[in-house]
Design a protein around this motif. Structure first.
Motif, PDB file in Angstrom:
ATOM      1  N   ASP A 265     -10.552 -56.134 -24.772  1.00 38.27           N
ATOM      2  CA  ASP A 265      -9.311 -56.430 -24.051  1.00 38.27           C
ATOM      3  C   ASP A 265      -9.510 -56.394 -22.536  1.00 38.27           C
ATOM      4  OD1 ASP A 265      -9.768 -53.733 -23.872  1.00 38.27           O
ATOM      5  OD2 ASP A 265      -7.701 -53.130 -24.250  1.00 38.27           O
ATOM      6  N   SER A 268      -6.968 -58.181 -20.414  1.00 40.67           N
ATOM      7  CA  SER A 268      -5.571 -57.736 -20.415  1.00 40.67           C
ATOM      8  C   SER A 268      -5.233 -57.064 -19.096  1.00 40.67           C
ATOM      9  CB  SER A 268      -5.319 -56.766 -21.568  1.00 40.67           C
ATOM     10  OG  SER A 268      -5.487 -57.402 -22.814  1.00 40.67           O
ATOM     11  N   PHE A 270      -3.331 -54.222 -17.328  1.00 47.83           N
ATOM     12  CA  PHE A 270      -2.669 -52.929 -17.516  1.00 47.83           C
ATOM     13  C   PHE A 270      -2.240 -52.325 -16.180  1.00 47.83           C
ATOM     14  CE2 PHE A 270      -5.567 -53.134 -21.262  1.00 47.83           C
ATOM     15  CZ  PHE A 270      -4.598 -53.098 -22.259  1.00 47.83           C
ATOM     16  N   ARG A 406      -4.874 -49.921 -27.605  1.00 47.31           N
ATOM     17  CA  ARG A 406      -4.220 -50.305 -26.345  1.00 47.31           C
ATOM     18  C   ARG A 406      -3.306 -51.507 -26.541  1.00 47.31           C
ATOM     19  NH1 ARG A 406      -9.358 -48.713 -23.483  1.00 47.31           N
ATOM     20  NH2 ARG A 406     -10.128 -50.813 -23.907  1.00 47.31           N
ATOM     21  N   ALA A 407      -3.715 -52.447 -27.389  1.00 51.59           N
ATOM     22  CA  ALA A 407      -2.866 -53.612 -27.656  1.00 51.59           C
ATOM     23  C   ALA A 407      -1.559 -53.188 -28.322  1.00 51.59           C
ATOM     24  CB  ALA A 407      -3.608 -54.618 -28.533  1.00 51.59           C
ATOM     25  N   LYS A 410       0.603 -51.468 -25.757  1.00 48.47           N
ATOM     26  CA  LYS A 410       1.246 -52.435 -24.861  1.00 48.47           C
ATOM     27  C   LYS A 410       2.413 -53.129 -25.557  1.00 48.47           C
ATOM     28  CE  LYS A 410       0.171 -55.852 -21.337  1.00 48.47           C
ATOM     29  NZ  LYS A 410      -0.876 -56.578 -20.604  1.00 48.47           N
ATOM     30  N   ALA A 413       5.280 -50.660 -25.662  1.00 46.89           N
ATOM     31  CA  ALA A 413       5.882 -50.544 -24.324  1.00 46.89           C
ATOM     32  C   ALA A 413       6.735 -51.761 -24.001  1.00 46.89           C
ATOM     33  CB  ALA A 413       4.787 -50.360 -23.279  1.00 46.89           C
ATOM     34  N   SER A 414       6.250 -52.941 -24.364  1.00 49.82           N
ATOM     35  CA  SER A 414       6.993 -54.170 -24.076  1.00 49.82           C
ATOM     36  C   SER A 414       8.293 -54.219 -24.858  1.00 49.82           C
ATOM     37  CB  SER A 414       6.116 -55.379 -24.414  1.00 49.82           C
ATOM     38  OG  SER A 414       6.835 -56.576 -24.288  1.00 49.82           O
ATOM     39  N   THR A 419       7.398 -47.867 -19.521  1.00 48.17           N
ATOM     40  CA  THR A 419       6.273 -47.962 -18.592  1.00 48.17           C
ATOM     41  C   THR A 419       5.006 -47.525 -19.301  1.00 48.17           C
ATOM     42  OG1 THR A 419       7.701 -47.481 -16.699  1.00 48.17           O
ATOM     43  CG2 THR A 419       5.338 -47.174 -16.392  1.00 48.17           C
ATOM     44  N   LEU A 420       3.994 -48.398 -19.350  1.00 46.93           N
ATOM     45  CA  LEU A 420       2.719 -48.078 -19.986  1.00 46.93           C
ATOM     46  C   LEU A 420       1.728 -47.632 -18.921  1.00 46.93           C
ATOM     47  CD1 LEU A 420       0.785 -48.058 -22.428  1.00 46.93           C
ATOM     48  CD2 LEU A 420       0.291 -50.467 -21.929  1.00 46.93           C
ATOM     49  N   ASP A 579      -2.924 -61.258 -22.858  1.00 47.62           N
ATOM     50  CA  ASP A 579      -2.823 -60.116 -23.755  1.00 47.62           C
ATOM     51  C   ASP A 579      -3.772 -60.261 -24.931  1.00 47.62           C
ATOM     52  OD1 ASP A 579      -0.974 -58.947 -22.167  1.00 47.62           O
ATOM     53  OD2 ASP A 579       0.770 -59.563 -23.337  1.00 47.62           O
TER      54      ASP A 579
END
Length: 694
Positions: A265, A268, A270, A406-407, A410, A413-414, A419-420, A579
Motif C-alpha cells: 500500500d 496510499s 495516509f 491498514r486498508a 482506512k 475511518a472513511s 481521523t485515521l 487506495d
C-alpha cells in the motif's frame, strides 16, 4: 516553615537539589535564621525504587506531589504514604522498582532532594550547568527537552514546557537516553578494513575509500547493485542529503522503513491535514489498533488517558491485552487471521450497513457475514462520535500483512468520518518529506536485503536490531562486496561485514530538523561537541558528495539544506496516490510469532543507555509468552524452557503463561539478542518443550 524544617536534614551541601530547591528558596525568604528545635531529627530508611530514581526519604516533607502524579498523570499509584504522624513515610509499600514509563517526572516535581536522578547523583551542581534547548528523537512526538551541560558533557535532560506537544512531561526514555552518548561502544574515529583488520585513519582517507568503493561497484555492476538504508531517527537534513547523494550516484534503492515488511500500500495516502496532538484532548472516541501505545508513544498515551478521564470512550484491538492505565470500554485480543477476516471486516460491515451508498468496491470482500456485538459496539462508538480518532500502531505496521490491516482501518475511518492516524516511527515524517524512499522500479528495504546487492550504504542502522528479518540482513552484508557504515556505535554485524566506518554525531551533538506526528517542523542545534573525531551526519554526507564530484552540494550549514528542501517541496507536485484494496483477507497461520520492539530498545542510543537497560521492563524481555489454553494445546508448560522454531532457525526461551496473549499467538520481544536468532519479527513458528538440560 519552622515545622517543615523540624525534621529536615541539614545536608544541603551534598544534596543534588541544592541550588534549585523550593524548600531552600522559601526558607531563605520566610524562615527564621535560628531553629528553636533541639530534639533529635527523625531518620527514614531510603527505598530502592529502580535504576532511574534515587531516594533520600529523610528529606521528604510529605507534600505528596509524587503520589498525586501517579494517580492523576501516570495512572498507576506506585507511591503512597504509610504510617501516621512522625512515622509517616512515602514509599512503594512492597519494595519494588517503579514501572511507569513517565516515572522520571517525579524528579522534577519533588520540591526537595528526596527524589533525584540516580544516574546524575553527585555529578554536578545546578549552578555549574548550562541549559541547551533541543528535541528528543526517540518517538514521533518530538518532545521539547533541555540538555544540562557542563564542560562539553550532557549531565542530565529535563523537559521544556510546550503545551502543544509534551506539555510539561517527559518519557523516561527521552530523559535518560543521553547516558548512551558516553558509551564505550561509541565510534570515535574513522576506520577502514585492510586484510580483514580494522585500522583507524584520517577523514580524507576514509571518505576517499568509501567513495572509491561505492563508485567502483556502480561502474562494474551498475547502480542497481547499490542500496542505501537510513535510520528513521536521522534528521531531515541527513535524510535529504543521504538520498540526494545516492541518487546522484544513480541508484534508486533507498529506504528508511527498516522494520516494515509489507509495502503493497505504498501508494496510499495516509497523510494528516490540520491534525495536532492537542486534538486528542477533544476526542470523544478513540480506537487503538495494533498498538501498545504506552511503549510506542508514551506522551500520546498520556494525552489519550487525559481524554479518557474527560469522558472519551477508548477501545483497544491488538494481538494481546495490555494495561493502558485508563478507563477502557472495549478490549479485544485476537490473532492476525481473526483480526483481519472477522474483527476489522466486521466493524467495516457494520458501518456499511449504515452507509449503504459507500464502499461499493468492498462489498464482495466484506461478504454477507453478520457483525458480532463487539464489532457493532466499536462501529457505533466511532459513527456516533463527534470527534473520533483511530490510531494504528507498530504491531500492525510491522506485520507481514500490514497493508490489509491498514486498508481496513482506512475504510473504517472513511465510513465513520474518523481521523485515521498511522503512528510514525521517530522522525519518519521528515524522511517522507526528504524522499528517502525507493524511486520507480527501485527496491524497498525487504527487497534490498533479499536481493543480496553488491554494495550497501548504512546510516545509523544496526542490521541485527533495527531490521524486520535480521537473518536476511546478515546474509546480504556477508555476501556484499562493499559496505559503508555511517554510525555512532559499534555493532557486531557492522564490525564483521563493513569495509569503511564513518563516525557520526548523536542528536545532542548536531543541528537538524525534526518533523513530528502533527507535521510541526522543529529546528534544533547541537549542545555539545561530537565525541572523539565524529562529525554531524549532514556534513559527512555533503563531503561524500563533494568527493564523489557531484554538483549541488555547497551547503555551509544545516539551514542551507532546509532552505533547499523547502524550495523543492513548494515547487514539486504531490505524488499521485490511490487506495489499496486487498484481494482477500486471508492471513493464514497455525501459531503466529508476534513481536514488538521494547520501549527501551527502539534505537542504538537507547540500547546503550545502561540505566534504561537495567529497568524491570527491559529485563522482562527475554521470555516467550503465551496463554494457558494455547500452552495446553501445544503440550508445553512454564516449568522448562521451550524451543521455538522458524524455518531453519530456533531459539530456547523460558515460557511465561500470560492469558493476555491471544489464542494462536506466541509473544517474543524484538530487538533483543534472543530474538535476532529466530529470523524474523512475525511469522509461522513451531514450539516444543525443551529437555531439562536445555
Amino acid at each position: 516553615m519552622e515545622f517543615l524544617l523540624i525534621n529536615h536534614p541539614l545536608d544541603c551541601p551534598i544534596c543534588d537539589q541544592g541550588g534549585e530547591c523550593e524548600l531552600q528558596d522559601l526558607s531563605m525568604g520566610y524562615g527564621d535564621g535560628v531553629s528553636r528545635f533541639t530534639e533529635g531529627k527523625r531518620v527514614v530508611k531510603d527505598k530502592d525504587i529502580g535504576p532511574l530514581i534515587q531516594t533520600d526519604m529523610t528529606r521528604c516533607i510529605h507534600c505528596t506531589r509524587c503520589v498525586r502524579f501517579g494517580q492523576e498523570i501516570a495512572g498507576i499509584m506506585e507511591l503512597g504514604a504509610t504510617g501516621r504522624g512522625e512515622h509517616m513515610e512515602i514509599g512503594t509499600y512492597v519494595e519494588h522498582s517503579l514501572v511507569s514509563e513517565l516515572s522520571g517526572n517525579i524528579i522534577d516535581l519533588c520540591p526537595v532532594g528526596a527524589l533525584t536522578s540516580k544516574p546524575f547523583r553527585y555529578k554536578a551542581r545546578a549552578w555549574e550547568l548550562t541549559a541547551h534547548p533541543t528535541i528528543a528523537p526517540h518517538d514521533a512526538v518530538g518532545s521539547n527537552i533541555e540538555l544540562h551541560i557542563r564542560k562539553n558533557d550532557v549531565m542530565r535532560v529535563v523537559p521544556r514546557d510546550n503545551e502543544a506537544i509534551n506539555e510539561a512531561w517527559l518519557s523516561d526514555r527521552d530523559r535518560f537516553s543521553y547516558l548512551g552518548l558516553n558509551s564505550a561502544e561509541r565510534i570515535a574515529e574513522p576506520m577502514i578494513k585492510k586484510a580483514g583488520q580494522w585500522q583507524t585513519t584520517d577523514w580524507q582517507t576514509a571518505l576517499e575509500t568509501a567513495v572509491e568503493g561505492v563508485k567502483g561497484i556502480v561502474a562494474k555492476h551498475g547502480p542497481e547493485e547499490l542500496g542505501g538504508l537510513i535510520s528513521p531517527t536521522a534528521t531531515l537534513e541527513e535524510a535529504y542529503l543521504f538520498q540526494k547523494w545516492l541518487r546522484g550516484l544513480g541508484t534508486k534503492n533507498i529506504d528508511h522503513r527498516l522494520r516494515q515488511q509489507d509495502f503493497a500500500d505504498s501508494q496510499s495516502d495516509f497523510s494528516l491535514n490540520d491534525w495536532a496532538l492537542a486534538d486528542i484532548d477533544d476526542s470523544d472516541a478513540i480506537v487503538l489498533l495494533g498498538s501498545n501505545i504506552r511503549a510506542e508513544q508514551p506522551i500520546i498515551a498520556h494525552r489519550i488517558r487525559q481524554a479518557a478521564l474527560s469522558g472519551a470512550t477508548v477501545s483497544n484491538i491488538n494481538f494481546f491485552e495490555s494495561d493502558l492505565l485508563m478507563p477502557v470500554q472495549h478490549q479485544l485480543a485476537v490473532d492476525a487471521k481473526d483480526m483481519a477476516y472477522y474483527t476489522l471486516a466486521g466493524i467495516a460491515k457494520a458501518l456499511t450497513q449504515a452507509n449503504k451508498e459507500d464502499a461499493a468496491e468492498w462489498r464482495e470482500l466484506l461478504g454477507e457475514r453478520r457483525p458480532s456485538p463487539f464489532e457493532q459496539n466499536v462501529a457505533l462508538q466511532l459513527s456516533n462520535a463527534r470527534n473520533a480518532t483511530l490510531f494504528v500502531g507498530d504491531l500492525i505496521n510491522h506485520h507481514p500483512q500490514a497493508s490489509v490491516f491498514r486498508a481496513l482501518a482506512k475504510l473504517i475511518a472513511s465510513l465513520s468520518k474518523t481521523t485515521l492516524v498511522i503512528l510514525p516511527t521517530a522522525n519518519s515524517n521528515a524522511h517522507l518529506k526528504a524522499k528517502t524512499l525507493p524511486s520507480e522500479n527501485g527496491m524497498n528495504t525487504m527487497q534490498m536485503w533479499q536481493s543480496d546487492l553488491c554494495a550497501y550504504v548504512l546510516m545509523g542502522v544496526d542490521p541485527q536490531m533495527d531490521t524486520a528479518i535480521p537473518d536476511d540482513a546478515r546474509r546480504a552484508l556477508k555476501r556484499a562486496s562493499f559496505v559503508v557504515a555511517i554510525n555512532s556505535f559499534h555493532s557486531d554485524v557492522i564490525n564483521e561485514h563493513a569495509d569503511v566506518i564513518l563516525p557520526a554525531a548523536c542528536f545532542a551533538e548536531t543541528s537538524g530538523t525534526f518533523i513530528g506526528i502533527d507535521q510541526q517542523w522543529q529546528r534544533f542545534a547541537g549542545g555539545v561537541e561530537p565525541r572523539g573525531d565524529s562529525r554531524p551526519g549532514w556534513k559527512i554526507l555533503r563531503v561524500l558528495a563533494n568527493v564523489s564530484q557531484l554538483n549541488g552540494f555547497e551547503h555551509i550549514s544545516s539551514q542551507d539544506v532546509v532552505d533547499e528542501i523547502e524550495s523543492e517541496w513548494n515547487m514539486g507536485q504531490k505524488p499521485a496516490s490511490h487506495d489499496f484494496i486487498p484481494e482477500s483477507f486471508s492471513v493464514t497461520s497455525d501459531l503466529m510469532l508476534i513481536s514488538e520492539v521494547p520501549m527501551y530498545r527502539t534505537d542504538s542510543l537507547l540500547r546503550h543507555s545502561n540505566a534504561l537497560q537495567q529497568t524491570p521492563e527491559n529485563k522482562a524481555n527475554d521470555v516467550a509468552r503465551m496463554n494457558q489454553q494455547e500452552a495446553d494445546k501445544r503440550g508445553v508448560n512454564h516449568q522448562l524452557p521451550v524451543i521455538i522454531k522458524q524455518g531453519e532457525n530456533q531459539i530456547s526461551l523460558p515460557l511465561e503463561i500470560d492469558d493476555a496473549i491471544a489464542d494462536g499467538c506466541i509473544y517474543v520481544a524484538a530487538a533483543t539478542l534472543a530474538s535476532v536468532a529466530i529470523g524474523r519479527m512475525f511469522g509461522q513458528v513451531e514450539i516444543t518443550q525443551a529437555g531439562p538440560s536445555s
